[in-house]
Design a protein around this motif. Structure first.
Motif, PDB file in Angstrom:
ATOM      1  N   GLN A 216      36.003  41.963  35.640  1.00 26.76           N
ATOM      2  CA  GLN A 216      34.659  41.976  36.233  1.00 26.76           C
ATOM      3  C   GLN A 216      34.713  41.519  37.677  1.00 26.76           C
ATOM      4  N   CYS A 217      35.411  40.410  37.931  1.00 27.46           N
ATOM      5  CA  CYS A 217      35.505  39.885  39.295  1.00 27.46           C
ATOM      6  C   CYS A 217      36.399  40.760  40.172  1.00 27.46           C
ATOM      7  N   LYS A 218      37.408  41.362  39.594  1.00 28.94           N
ATOM      8  CA  LYS A 218      38.371  42.152  40.364  1.00 28.94           C
ATOM      9  C   LYS A 218      37.789  43.496  40.800  1.00 28.94           C
ATOM     10  N   CYS A 225      32.322  37.836  44.369  1.00 33.06           N
ATOM     11  CA  CYS A 225      33.188  36.955  43.586  1.00 33.06           C
ATOM     12  C   CYS A 225      34.465  36.625  44.355  1.00 33.06           C
ATOM     13  N   THR A 226      34.346  36.505  45.666  1.00 42.09           N
ATOM     14  CA  THR A 226      35.520  36.264  46.501  1.00 42.09           C
ATOM     15  C   THR A 226      36.116  34.883  46.284  1.00 42.09           C
ATOM     16  N   SER A 232      45.321  38.157  42.117  1.00 42.97           N
ATOM     17  CA  SER A 232      46.595  37.824  41.484  1.00 42.97           C
ATOM     18  C   SER A 232      46.323  37.354  40.067  1.00 42.97           C
ATOM     19  N   VAL A 233      46.875  38.039  39.077  1.00 44.23           N
ATOM     20  CA  VAL A 233      46.618  37.651  37.695  1.00 44.23           C
ATOM     21  C   VAL A 233      47.220  36.285  37.391  1.00 44.23           C
ATOM     22  N   PHE A 304      38.713  45.029  29.639  1.00 41.42           N
ATOM     23  CA  PHE A 304      40.155  45.273  29.681  1.00 41.42           C
ATOM     24  C   PHE A 304      40.502  46.638  29.087  1.00 41.42           C
ATOM     25  N   ARG A 305      39.609  47.178  28.275  1.00 42.95           N
ATOM     26  CA  ARG A 305      39.806  48.527  27.754  1.00 42.95           C
ATOM     27  C   ARG A 305      39.408  49.558  28.819  1.00 42.95           C
ATOM     28  N   LYS A 306      38.436  49.227  29.624  1.00 44.52           N
ATOM     29  CA  LYS A 306      38.008  50.128  30.701  1.00 44.52           C
ATOM     30  C   LYS A 306      39.116  50.279  31.743  1.00 44.52           C
ATOM     31  N   TYR A 307      39.832  49.182  31.975  1.00 42.78           N
ATOM     32  CA  TYR A 307      40.915  49.210  32.951  1.00 42.78           C
ATOM     33  C   TYR A 307      42.261  49.142  32.218  1.00 42.78           C
TER      34      TYR A 307
END
Length: 343
Positions: A216-218, A225-226, A232-233, A304-307
């Motif tokens: 969502q933030c990425k 959401c900076t 970076s994960v 996470f399924r969307k990406y």
């Protein structure tokens, strides 16, 4: 009674606020976050400086930092300011005068790093040197003075702080003897630390699956959401865990812990928990799903399924933050993602 709805940065607290807007008998203030107590330089920080005196200038600097935060909060163009700025300023003066034993016109070296760099150079170097010359030759100082404050162990600090907060609510047209819902008045990872600044307080803390929060933030709300290191994960997982270190993730008498996903996938039972926590009757829910439409909010889940192309990032989050994952396997797998409430 204050009901503070708190999150940890895009974790879904807005969904609870939207839900509570659907009930009669509640005052819901959602135009801005109320961070006057726990934010840096807020009432909590000020309390520490005046009740743990190290040097008298510490209280002076802390008071001026609080004044800066307060005026920023109630500036005319802010959500809280608008037509109330002058009245808010009067309440500020009364509060500062109530906790300071003495005030006077003066200055000290700490002023040099409380101002922008250009003013630092002018005030801290040029004016100081000229003042030394004029003092020696003419017995006069030209260094720009301002009001200084001394507050050491004020016995009435908490009483004055509670009164300030209550008067601000009255100014805004709310009655804190009733039930008033506020957006982020407490830190989501330690809400009870702020309860003492309000006449009566409870908190609803909302958290979210780290996989969904990461994506969502990425991708979904990146420009807003900076402050989250989602580029970076590895940094994100460290950030997510550190922010929750020491946080109580279970409910108590005055704190209700809610997962955003429960509000979507276990709507009826989660709504019941919230009603019981606040003391609401189901009959008060007069506009069900008018503001919280779970058919829309569901699009903020299973991201996470969307990406799915970033499987390595998802796997890293799952390996590092397994205890925070929502059990999506118990629910229908989402394959289509429409517009979310953030769009």
């Amino acid at each position: 009674m204050i009901i503070g709805v708190c999150g940890l940065g895009y974790t879904g607290s807005g969904a609870v606020i939207d839900l509570l807007k659907e009930y009669s008998g509640l005052q819901v203030e959602d135009k801005d976050e109320f961070g006057l107590v726990f934010r840096p330089d807020g009432l909590q920080d000020l309390c520490y400086q005046v009740t743990h005196p190290r040097r008298y200038m510490s209280s002076d600097m802390a008071i001026h930092r609080f004044i800066r935060l307060y005026r920023h909060t109630f500036r005319p163009r802010a959500g809280w300011g608008k037509d109330y700025s002058e009245q808010a300023e009067a309440y500020l003066d009364e509060f500062i005068n109530s906790i300071a034993q003495v005030s006077w016109m003066g200055t000290w070296s700490g002023d040099a790093y409380m101002k922008p760099s250009l003013l630092n150079s002018v005030n801290g170097h040029i004016c100081m040197r000229i003042s030394r010359i004029t003092d020696r030759k003419f017995g006069k100082m030209i260094y720009p003075n301002r009001e200084m404050y001394l507050s050491v162990l004020p016995e009435n600090y908490m009483k004055s702080a509670i009164e300030l907060i209550s008067r601000l609510f009255q100014m805004l047209g709310y009655d804190d003897s009733g039930t008033l819902v506020l957006n982020q008045p407490f830190p989501g990872n330690d809400p009870a630390s702020c309860f003492g600044y309000f006449r009566d307080a409870k908190a609803i803390v909302v958290d979210k699956d780290p996989r969904d929060l990461y994506y969502q933030c990425k991708f979904e709300v990146k420009s807003n959401c900076t402050w989250t290191p989602c580029y970076s994960v590895e940094k994100f997982t460290a950030y997510y865990r550190a922010l929750r270190r020491g946080m109580k993730r279970e409910s108590s008498e005055n704190v209700l812990f809610v997962r955003f996903e429960d509000l979507i996938y276990e709507y009826e039972s989660t709504v019941k928990k919230i009603e019981e926590f606040i003391g609401l009757s189901p009959e008060n829910h007069i506009y069900p799903k008018k503001y919280l439409d779970t058919d829309i909010s569901v699009n903020n889940t299973q991201l996470f399924r969307k990406y799915a192309s970033l499987k390595a990032d998802t796997a890293h989050i799952e390996s590092q933050l397994g205890e925070y994952l929502f059990p999506y396997n118990n629910y229908e797998i989402k394959t289509h993602f429409g517009a979310s409430y953030n769009d």
